[in-house]
Design a protein around this motif. Structure first.
Motif, PDB file in Angstrom:
ATOM      1  N   ILE A 111       0.811  -1.525   0.209  1.00  0.00           N
ATOM      2  CA  ILE A 111      -0.201  -0.580  -0.344  1.00  0.00           C
ATOM      3  C   ILE A 111       0.466   1.154   0.158  1.00  0.00           C
ATOM      4  O   ILE A 111       0.476   2.249  -0.734  1.00  0.00           O
ATOM      5  N   ARG A 112       2.242   1.143   1.110  1.00  0.00           N
ATOM      6  CA  ARG A 112       2.537   2.491   0.932  1.00  0.00           C
ATOM      7  C   ARG A 112       3.830   2.995  -0.355  1.00  0.00           C
ATOM      8  O   ARG A 112       3.941   3.670  -0.383  1.00  0.00           O
ATOM      9  N   THR A 113       4.085   1.500  -1.052  1.00  0.00           N
ATOM     10  CA  THR A 113       4.865   1.856  -2.203  1.00  0.00           C
ATOM     11  C   THR A 113       3.789   1.900  -3.288  1.00  0.00           C
ATOM     12  O   THR A 113       4.382   2.576  -4.362  1.00  0.00           O
ATOM     13  N   ASP A 114       3.373   1.235  -3.965  1.00  0.00           N
ATOM     14  CA  ASP A 114       1.855   1.092  -4.608  1.00  0.00           C
ATOM     15  C   ASP A 114       1.126   1.449  -4.691  1.00  0.00           C
ATOM     16  O   ASP A 114      -0.216   1.287  -5.463  1.00  0.00           O
ATOM     17  N   GLY A 115       0.431   1.826  -3.728  1.00  0.00           N
ATOM     18  CA  GLY A 115      -1.336   2.157  -3.228  1.00  0.00           C
ATOM     19  C   GLY A 115      -2.015   0.778  -3.929  1.00  0.00           C
ATOM     20  O   GLY A 115      -3.342   1.031  -4.533  1.00  0.00           O
ATOM     21  N   ASP A 116      -1.553  -0.295  -3.935  1.00  0.00           N
ATOM     22  CA  ASP A 116      -2.270  -1.458  -3.748  1.00  0.00           C
ATOM     23  C   ASP A 116      -1.733  -2.363  -2.911  1.00  0.00           C
ATOM     24  O   ASP A 116      -1.182  -2.118  -2.415  1.00  0.00           O
ATOM     25  N   GLU A 117      -2.921  -3.356  -2.423  1.00  0.00           N
ATOM     26  CA  GLU A 117      -2.288  -4.518  -0.924  1.00  0.00           C
ATOM     27  C   GLU A 117      -2.125  -5.199  -1.801  1.00  0.00           C
ATOM     28  O   GLU A 117      -1.441  -6.362  -1.068  1.00  0.00           O
ATOM     29  N   GLY A 118      -1.735  -5.474  -3.722  1.00  0.00           N
ATOM     30  CA  GLY A 118      -0.982  -6.774  -3.809  1.00  0.00           C
ATOM     31  C   GLY A 118      -1.518  -8.293  -3.472  1.00  0.00           C
ATOM     32  O   GLY A 118      -2.175  -8.017  -3.103  1.00  0.00           O
ATOM     33  N   LEU A 119      -0.904  -9.082  -4.348  1.00  0.00           N
ATOM     34  CA  LEU A 119      -1.399 -10.416  -3.772  1.00  0.00           C
ATOM     35  C   LEU A 119       0.019 -11.091  -3.707  1.00  0.00           C
ATOM     36  O   LEU A 119       0.561 -11.115  -3.976  1.00  0.00           O
ATOM     37  N   PHE A 120       0.216 -12.028  -2.708  1.00  0.00           N
ATOM     38  CA  PHE A 120       1.342 -12.279  -2.082  1.00  0.00           C
ATOM     39  C   PHE A 120       1.308 -13.995  -3.439  1.00  0.00           C
ATOM     40  O   PHE A 120       0.301 -14.383  -3.609  1.00  0.00           O
ATOM     41  N   ALA A 121       2.491 -14.110  -4.256  1.00  0.00           N
ATOM     42  CA  ALA A 121       2.455 -15.094  -4.575  1.00  0.00           C
ATOM     43  C   ALA A 121       3.459 -16.329  -4.575  1.00  0.00           C
ATOM     44  O   ALA A 121       3.096 -17.377  -4.993  1.00  0.00           O
ATOM     45  N   SER A 122       4.230 -16.442  -3.454  1.00  0.00           N
ATOM     46  CA  SER A 122       5.146 -17.605  -3.241  1.00  0.00           C
ATOM     47  C   SER A 122       6.198 -16.950  -2.058  1.00  0.00           C
ATOM     48  O   SER A 122       5.894 -16.122  -1.807  1.00  0.00           O
ATOM     49  N   TYR A 123       5.983 -18.081  -1.418  1.00  0.00           N
ATOM     50  CA  TYR A 123       7.364 -18.452  -0.554  1.00  0.00           C
ATOM     51  C   TYR A 123       8.419 -18.651  -0.884  1.00  0.00           C
ATOM     52  O   TYR A 123       8.422 -19.617  -1.100  1.00  0.00           O
ATOM     53  N   ALA A 140      11.440 -15.870   6.829  1.00  0.00           N
ATOM     54  CA  ALA A 140      11.031 -15.644   5.619  1.00  0.00           C
ATOM     55  C   ALA A 140      11.729 -14.656   4.790  1.00  0.00           C
ATOM     56  O   ALA A 140      11.445 -13.817   4.771  1.00  0.00           O
ATOM     57  N   ARG A 141      11.565 -15.405   3.240  1.00  0.00           N
ATOM     58  CA  ARG A 141      11.521 -14.480   2.170  1.00  0.00           C
ATOM     59  C   ARG A 141      10.402 -15.045   1.444  1.00  0.00           C
ATOM     60  O   ARG A 141      10.090 -16.074   1.001  1.00  0.00           O
ATOM     61  N   GLY A 142       9.469 -13.882   0.707  1.00  0.00           N
ATOM     62  CA  GLY A 142       8.425 -14.429  -0.076  1.00  0.00           C
ATOM     63  C   GLY A 142       8.653 -12.795  -1.304  1.00  0.00           C
ATOM     64  O   GLY A 142       8.430 -12.046  -1.621  1.00  0.00           O
TER      65      GLY A 142
END
Length: 143
Positions: free
Chosen positions: A57-69, A133-135
């Motif tokens: 949200i802070r960087t892109d103005g969108d919640e985004g979607l988690f793709a993978s860990y 973790a890394r994701g």
């Protein structure tokens, strides 16, 4: 006196490697699933989703979607009654993907000494790294 309304604005900062977000959280006893008031590992993963969401949200103005860990390590227990710091930090910025490193740190924990009382607790110095973790999160293309 009335409170002024605040209108939302798009992200104010571009996504830059090194940017981060930290949340503080108390682990309620309702989340304990195992003996010793242990909390399952999925609890940490859900917290990683929360900090990733705020960072997007802070960087892109969108919640985004988690793709993978790409990596998850459970290094120490998380227990009901713990105070946690949950951190996300950008480590790679693609055109639509954001790779992040995550940490859950236990900063305070209930005391093991029953003679101190049932609500006694200690600040942990240094904090205990419980999960890392890394994701990768995906955001929509710029408008």
């Amino acid at each position: 006196m009335s409170t002024p309304s605040v209108q939302g604005t798009p992200a104010g900062r571009p996504a830059v490697v090194g940017m981060g977000v930290t949340h503080a959280r108390y682990v309620p006893f309702s989340h304990a699933h195992y003996a010793g008031n242990l909390v399952d590992g999925a609890y940490s993963l859900a917290l990683f989703g929360d900090v990733a969401t705020e960072l997007c949200i802070r960087t892109d103005g969108d919640e985004g979607l988690f793709a993978s860990y790409s990596d998850v390590q459970f290094l120490a227990p998380v227990r009901a009654g713990d105070c946690l710091e949950v951190r996300a930090r950008l480590v790679r910025v693609g055109s639509r993907s954001r790779e992040m490193e995550f940490e859950v740190l236990v900063t305070a924990r209930g005391a093991d000494d029953p003679s101190r009382g049932v609500s006694a607790a200690d600040v942990l110095e240094p904090p205990v790294l419980a999960t890392r973790a890394r994701g990768t999160v995906v955001v929509p293309p710029p408008a």
